[in-house]
Design a protein around this motif. Sequence first.
Motif, short mmCIF file in Angstrom:
data_model
loop_
_atom_site.label_atom_id
_atom_site.label_comp_id
_atom_site.label_asym_id
_atom_site.label_seq_id
_atom_site.Cartn_x
_atom_site.Cartn_y
_atom_site.Cartn_z
N PHE A 87 9.62 3.89 1.65
CA PHE A 87 8.25 3.84 2.17
C PHE A 87 7.45 5.05 1.71
O PHE A 87 6.25 4.93 1.41
N ASP A 88 8.08 6.22 1.64
CA ASP A 88 7.38 7.42 1.19
C ASP A 88 6.90 7.26 -0.25
O ASP A 88 5.77 7.64 -0.60
N ARG A 89 7.76 6.68 -1.09
CA ARG A 89 7.39 6.49 -2.49
C ARG A 89 6.19 5.54 -2.61
O ARG A 89 5.25 5.78 -3.36
N ALA A 90 6.22 4.45 -1.82
CA ALA A 90 5.13 3.48 -1.88
C ALA A 90 3.83 4.10 -1.36
O ALA A 90 2.74 3.83 -1.89
N SER A 91 3.94 4.95 -0.34
CA SER A 91 2.74 5.62 0.19
C SER A 91 2.14 6.55 -0.86
O SER A 91 0.92 6.58 -1.08
N LYS A 92 3.00 7.34 -1.51
CA LYS A 92 2.52 8.28 -2.52
C LYS A 92 1.91 7.55 -3.71
O LYS A 92 0.99 8.07 -4.36
N ALA A 93 2.41 6.35 -3.99
CA ALA A 93 1.87 5.57 -5.11
C ALA A 93 0.56 4.88 -4.72
O ALA A 93 -0.11 4.28 -5.58
N GLY A 94 0.20 4.95 -3.45
CA GLY A 94 -1.06 4.37 -3.01
C GLY A 94 -1.03 2.86 -2.85
O GLY A 94 -2.09 2.22 -2.85
N VAL A 95 0.18 2.28 -2.70
CA VAL A 95 0.25 0.81 -2.58
C VAL A 95 0.44 0.36 -1.14
O VAL A 95 0.35 -0.85 -0.85
N LEU A 96 0.71 1.28 -0.22
CA LEU A 96 0.84 0.95 1.19
C LEU A 96 -0.46 1.29 1.92
O LEU A 96 -1.08 2.32 1.65
N GLY A 132 -1.07 -7.54 5.08
CA GLY A 132 -1.61 -6.51 5.94
C GLY A 132 -1.07 -5.12 5.66
O GLY A 132 -1.69 -4.12 6.01
N LEU A 133 0.11 -5.05 5.03
CA LEU A 133 0.73 -3.76 4.73
C LEU A 133 0.20 -3.16 3.43
O LEU A 133 0.27 -1.94 3.23
N ARG A 134 -0.31 -4.01 2.56
CA ARG A 134 -0.70 -3.53 1.23
C ARG A 134 -2.03 -2.77 1.29
O ARG A 134 -2.94 -3.13 2.03
#
Length: 213
Positions: A137-146, A186-188
């Motif tokens: 989840f941290d990686r996806a947040s940093k990538a701006g996709v979450l 809704g998560l994206r």
Amino acid sequence: MPINEPLARPKRKDAALNSERLVQAAREVFARQGLSATLEDIAQHAGIGVGTVYRNFASKRQIVETLYDAAVDSALSEAQTLLDIEDPWIAIVTFFEVTAASQARDRGLCETFLGHDSFGPNERAAEKIVAVLSPLFDRASKAGVLRKGVTVTDIGPIFAMLNGVYRMSDASPELWRRYLTLILDGLRASDRPALPLPALDVASFTTALTTSH
């Protein structure tokens, strides 16, 4: 000279077969009925007397732990490999799809994860879930996709919601995929407003999973 203690006798062949039959019967009964199934249900499904169940397992808890402790660890080990997927969003989607598919097939597994009566993850297991899945989840947040504000502890309420769909989808076993798609949308990350409330913190998430329901 002291007399040596007799060696423990190996299980007789028929006893070993009964044990294997019991484990398989328990797996099938819990998958279909969930953890509210009784030892009598398991014995009936296995075609043996309930006394045989008690000769092989001290309690229902022992059967549940035999079946699902390893299953949860295996699922988390597989989740760790999702970091090998290059696209962070596809990794998140894959996690939800694989986990939801497993839970839809096995109500016992779903209830073990969510907590059911006195069964469910202990504190160590709940913390391990957070530790293993946080990098994903941290990686996806940093990538701006979450979507802003989404965190690993959101998985508990999400799978609890999906559990309601699993229970009402006998006529359409894949119905959960429709609602998972809506949840993932809704998560994206998008131009939607921020979520109205913060996610559970790790302590609250652990308490939610380990408290009896």
